[in-house]
Design an enzyme around this catalytic site. Structure first.
Site, short mmCIF file in Angstrom:
data_model
loop_
_atom_site.label_atom_id
_atom_site.label_comp_id
_atom_site.label_asym_id
_atom_site.label_seq_id
_atom_site.Cartn_x
_atom_site.Cartn_y
_atom_site.Cartn_z
N LYS A 1 -16.39 34.37 -18.46
CA LYS A 1 -16.60 35.01 -17.14
C LYS A 1 -15.41 35.62 -16.81
O LYS A 1 -14.21 34.99 -16.51
CB LYS A 1 -17.24 34.55 -16.15
CG LYS A 1 -17.60 35.12 -14.90
CD LYS A 1 -18.41 34.36 -14.09
CE LYS A 1 -19.04 34.91 -12.91
NZ LYS A 1 -19.91 34.31 -11.88
N LYS B 1 -24.79 26.74 -11.24
CA LYS B 1 -23.44 26.66 -10.28
C LYS B 1 -22.35 25.93 -11.38
O LYS B 1 -22.95 24.86 -12.15
CB LYS B 1 -23.73 26.01 -9.15
CG LYS B 1 -22.33 26.02 -8.18
CD LYS B 1 -22.73 25.67 -6.91
CE LYS B 1 -21.57 26.07 -5.97
NZ LYS B 1 -21.72 25.40 -4.41
N ASN C 1 -16.20 29.43 -16.63
CA ASN C 1 -15.67 29.91 -15.58
C ASN C 1 -13.88 30.10 -15.68
O ASN C 1 -13.30 29.11 -15.25
CB ASN C 1 -16.09 29.44 -14.31
CG ASN C 1 -15.77 29.99 -12.86
OD1 ASN C 1 -14.93 30.59 -12.83
ND2 ASN C 1 -16.62 29.28 -11.84
N PHE C 2 -13.57 31.21 -16.13
CA PHE C 2 -12.20 31.65 -16.01
C PHE C 2 -12.12 32.53 -15.11
O PHE C 2 -10.97 33.42 -15.10
CB PHE C 2 -11.88 32.25 -17.39
CG PHE C 2 -12.12 31.49 -18.55
CD1 PHE C 2 -11.47 30.24 -18.85
CD2 PHE C 2 -12.65 31.91 -19.68
CE1 PHE C 2 -11.70 29.42 -19.98
CE2 PHE C 2 -12.84 31.27 -20.85
CZ PHE C 2 -12.16 30.07 -20.90
N SER C 3 -12.78 32.61 -13.94
CA SER C 3 -12.48 33.70 -13.09
C SER C 3 -12.56 33.36 -11.40
O SER C 3 -12.32 34.21 -10.75
CB SER C 3 -13.71 34.75 -13.31
OG SER C 3 -14.58 34.00 -13.52
N CYS C 4 -12.88 32.20 -11.09
CA CYS C 4 -12.96 31.80 -9.69
C CYS C 4 -11.64 32.07 -9.00
O CYS C 4 -10.53 31.80 -9.48
CB CYS C 4 -13.61 30.44 -9.41
SG CYS C 4 -13.57 30.00 -7.64
N ASN D 1 -16.38 38.29 -11.76
CA ASN D 1 -16.28 37.60 -10.44
C ASN D 1 -15.82 38.16 -9.25
O ASN D 1 -15.41 39.60 -9.50
CB ASN D 1 -15.56 36.07 -10.86
CG ASN D 1 -16.08 34.95 -10.35
OD1 ASN D 1 -16.54 35.13 -9.07
ND2 ASN D 1 -15.87 33.87 -11.02
N THR D 2 -15.71 37.58 -8.17
CA THR D 2 -15.43 37.92 -7.16
C THR D 2 -14.01 38.35 -7.01
O THR D 2 -13.29 38.18 -7.70
CB THR D 2 -15.54 36.98 -5.79
OG1 THR D 2 -15.09 35.70 -6.12
CG2 THR D 2 -17.12 36.90 -5.76
N ASN E 1 -16.63 34.68 0.16
CA ASN E 1 -16.96 33.00 0.24
C ASN E 1 -15.57 32.44 -0.28
O ASN E 1 -14.80 32.86 -1.12
CB ASN E 1 -17.95 32.69 -1.04
CG ASN E 1 -17.42 32.60 -2.32
OD1 ASN E 1 -16.88 31.56 -2.77
ND2 ASN E 1 -17.40 33.70 -3.05
#
Length: 419
Positions: free
Chosen positions: A221, A85, A180-183, A248-249, A121
């Site tokens: 990402k 995570k 994580n470039f994407s949340c 990602n989402t 989420n």
């Protein structure tokens, strides 16, 4: 009576060698030979960016990689790799709420009986102290030195912070980074997550910071919440990243409770848009992965860059689709939350069944095979017009009396009837 020689060809898997090795059997001289060549067992192993995985199935960053206990379970069950995570330097700024998930079922709004097809989420990155996560990553690598452990990291728009985070995480012995470039939700005001992935200038600058500091492979990402996902993917690769993960989402509002008129998930009666996942997003994810794969094939085909596909994978057939459109590995997150860590055994078995059906012996045999069948709408029109023209050029019926036959007389007659 002469001896009978039996020639048997087998495939040996010598982990962690990048390629399977064939062991040749010795043929003894004899008057005749019986050959027993069984089809080789499909080889699920993959090698990307110098990392050797026993299979292409990767735990995606999120709850299934949230601590030592669950990541250990993933390795024990046989997942090819685990992405932990996402962590940042200061976990005190990360405050999650409960409930933080909402489900979409097939059927009427609010149905409690239909199949779960969508999952939302509003969860943030890890709220555990960085020191705790670093300790657990180090422990996992000590216990599973031959397995692939990938750290997902995210920081604010601050070069020194990124460099410190990279240095501290690398010391644990992890095999690679996923950035994580994407949340799509949470902390965009701090230029984190999709706020970076949606701004190619900002993305390129941060990627350069990261790749100058990191000494292990880096995957960027990608967010799907953008018009052309191939643009940030290209920038990431040009800025030194060895791989790209997508998607990602998707930013979403799961629904409204028609009894209370409140959005879901409801936190004290209120909510916020969140990230959409599960099987309903797979068609969107496949399109995005296909777009990135086409760009990579054209511009980075000989540079050993990798592509990790993500989005609604719950079966081996789903995974095969991602590989067919160019993915090297396939990540699963929501699927694990719904079906458990043992899902990987089913995924491997089903992917092998697909490979046997087509006589594929390795993942590379079918990686990107379906990319050749994607084209533009203009080209589709041209192809169809040409096909119609060719069909019309084939004259129906007999061309001459000499073409009549006794065996096909009735069908030949029918071929020349107009009504």
């Amino acid at each position: 009576m002469s001896a009978m020689a039996v020639q048997i060809t087998t495939r040996a898997f010598l982990h962690p060698k990048p390629e399977p090795v064939r062991l040749a059997s010795r043929a003894h001289s004899s008057s005749f030979r019986v050959r027993c060549d069984a089809a080789p067992e499909p080889d699920l192993s993959v090698r990307v960016n110098g990392l050797q995985l026993p299979n292409p199935f990767v735990i995606g960053s999120g709850p299934p990689g949230t601590n030592y206990t669950v990541m250990k379970r993933a390795f024990d069950e046989g997942w090819g790799a685990v992405i932990a995570k996402t962590v940042s330097l200061d976990s005190t700024k990360v405050v999650n709420v409960t409930p933080r998930y909402a489900r979409l079922r097939a059927g009427s709004n609010g149905s409690a009986m239909g199949e779960i097809i969508g999952w939302e989420n509003i969860e943030l990155i890890s709220d555990r102290p960085l020191e705790t996560m670093l300790k657990e990553l180090k422990q996992l690598k000590a216990e599973y030195p031959d397995r692939i452990l990938i750290a997902s990291i995210m920081e604010e728009y601050n070069k020194a912070a990124w460099e410190e985070l990279i240095e501290r995480v690398e010391e644990t012995g992890v095999d690679a980074f996923e950035i994580n470039f994407s949340c799509p939700h949470g902390m965009p005001e701090r230029k984190m997550g999709a706020a970076v992935g949606q701004d190619c200038d900002l993305l390129g600058e941060v990627c350069e910071w990261i790749n100058k500091k990191a000494t292990i492979p880096v995957w960027a990402k990608m967010t799907p919440n953008i018009t052309d996902i191939s643009k940030p993917a290209r920038v990431s690769l040009e800025s030194g990243c060895e791989g790209v993960s997508a998607i990602n989402t998707i930013m979403s509002v799961m629904g409204i409770d028609l009894k209370t008129l409140r959005p879901e998930p409801s936190v004290e009666g209120y909510s916020t848009p969140g990230g959409y996942s599960s099987k309903a997003v797979r068609p969107i994810a496949l399109a995005r992965v296909m777009s990135i794969a086409q760009m990579m094939k054209l511009e980075f085909s000989n540079e050993g860059r990798s592509l990790s596909g993500i989005g609604g994978v719950e079966t081996g057939d789903h995974a095969a689709e991602f590989i067919l459109v160019g993915a090297d590995t396939v990540q699963v997150c929501t699927g694990v939350m719904m079906h458990g860590y043992g899902l990987v055994k089913k995924l491997c078995a089903e992917l092998k069944d697909f490979m046997r059906m087509h006589n594929f012996t390795s993942i590379k045999d079918f990686k990107g095979v379906s990319l050749q069948y994607f084209t533009t709408h203009t080209d589709l029109v041209k192809r169809q017009q040409e096909a119609i023209k060719q069909r019309k050029a084939i004259k129906k019926g007999l061309q001459s009396d000499k073409d009549w036959t006794g065996d096909g007389f009735v069908k030949e007659t029918e071929s020349m009837v107009s009504n």
